[in-house]
Scaffold this motif. Structure first.
Motif, short mmCIF file in Angstrom:
data_model
loop_
_atom_site.label_atom_id
_atom_site.label_comp_id
_atom_site.label_asym_id
_atom_site.label_seq_id
_atom_site.Cartn_x
_atom_site.Cartn_y
_atom_site.Cartn_z
N ASP A 89 0.90 -1.30 0.21
CA ASP A 89 -0.04 -0.01 0.01
C ASP A 89 0.88 1.16 -0.06
O ASP A 89 0.79 2.40 0.64
CB ASP A 89 -1.04 0.01 1.30
N SER A 90 1.96 1.11 -0.75
CA SER A 90 2.76 2.46 -0.93
C SER A 90 3.29 2.76 -2.26
O SER A 90 3.51 4.04 -2.66
CB SER A 90 4.25 2.15 0.03
N THR A 118 -1.04 -3.24 -4.13
CA THR A 118 -1.58 -1.88 -4.51
C THR A 118 -3.05 -2.10 -5.07
O THR A 118 -3.08 -3.22 -5.50
CB THR A 118 -0.59 -1.28 -5.62
N HIS A 141 -2.09 9.77 -3.69
CA HIS A 141 -1.94 8.59 -4.68
C HIS A 141 -1.43 9.26 -6.10
O HIS A 141 -2.12 10.15 -6.66
CB HIS A 141 -3.06 7.77 -5.13
N HIS A 164 -11.00 -3.89 -1.95
CA HIS A 164 -11.27 -2.58 -1.33
C HIS A 164 -12.89 -2.45 -1.51
O HIS A 164 -13.26 -2.45 -2.38
CB HIS A 164 -10.62 -1.51 -1.81
N ASN A 168 -13.54 -0.10 4.15
CA ASN A 168 -12.33 0.70 4.20
C ASN A 168 -12.67 2.12 4.42
O ASN A 168 -13.31 2.54 3.19
CB ASN A 168 -11.57 0.35 3.11
N ALA A 184 -7.57 -5.35 -5.74
CA ALA A 184 -6.27 -5.09 -5.19
C ALA A 184 -5.46 -5.97 -6.07
O ALA A 184 -5.66 -7.11 -6.55
CB ALA A 184 -6.06 -5.20 -3.82
#
Length: 191
Positions: A89-90, A118, A141, A164, A168, A184
């Motif tokens: 998630d980066s 991601t 993002h 997702h 969330n 994802a």
């Protein structure tokens, strides 16, 4: 190769694919939410936003925080210095070019695997820090990812269908409560 699954248990899927648990460099770790759940003996948790590291969820001795710009990993770490390098998630927080450069550097730094998790496609996120630690500029993002492009880079990709959704807060904030779930990508390259 690209696979699809309806299994939304990211950690279980990741555990099945890890091939060496000696050491991990987690790039863009934020407040280290899942690092205690990973089987690595030694973890460097790298993040540019110092408040995430100061207020991290874990104080486990095998997880060492490092406050640095992820775009410098090629200068900070020598080749083959970690079993794995992860971007959980980066990667979407960087421009496409910066992300591609970091993935190339990660392939040199890792002795076994590079791991990417991601959203699939563009998941708009701007001017929000769900951790409440004033990291809005770092949470924006800036790139989107599709399974085919990661496959072209040599990654085995698992599309996690509907990962997702309304559970969330970032999803609800971005898409609204009635939007269909967004997939994802879990992409792993053995180096």
């Amino acid at each position: 190769m690209i696979h699809e699954t309806n299994d939304r248990n990211f950690l279980a899927l990741l555990h099945q694919r890890i091939i060496d648990t000696e050491s991990l460099l987690d790039v863009g770790c934020g407040p280290c939410l899942i690092l205690d759940d990973l089987p690595y003996k030694h973890i460097i948790a790298l993040d540019v936003h110092r408040p995430y590291l100061i207020n991290r969820i874990t104080n486990s001795g095998h997880i060492l925080p490092l406050n640095a710009d992820a775009r410098l990993i090629g200068k900070l770490f020598v080749p083959k210095s970690f079993s794995a390098v992860s971007f959980m998630d980066s990667i979407e927080h960087f421009t496409k070019q910066d992300a591609l450069d970091m993935l190339r550097e990660a392939e040199l730094i890792a002795s076994k695997q590079v791991i990417v998790f991601t959203p699939r496609g563009f998941f708009p996120q701007d001017n929000v820090d769900h951790f409440g630690l004033n990291g809005e500029v770092f949470q924006t993002h800036r790139s989107s990812w599709e399974p085919e492009e990661l496959e072209r880079l040599g990654y085995e990709v698992t599309v996690m269908k509907g990962q997702h959704d309304q559970r969330n807060p970032a999803f609800v904030n971005t898409f609204g409560i009635n939007h269909p779930p967004v997939d994802a990508l879990l992409a792993i390259k053995n180096v």
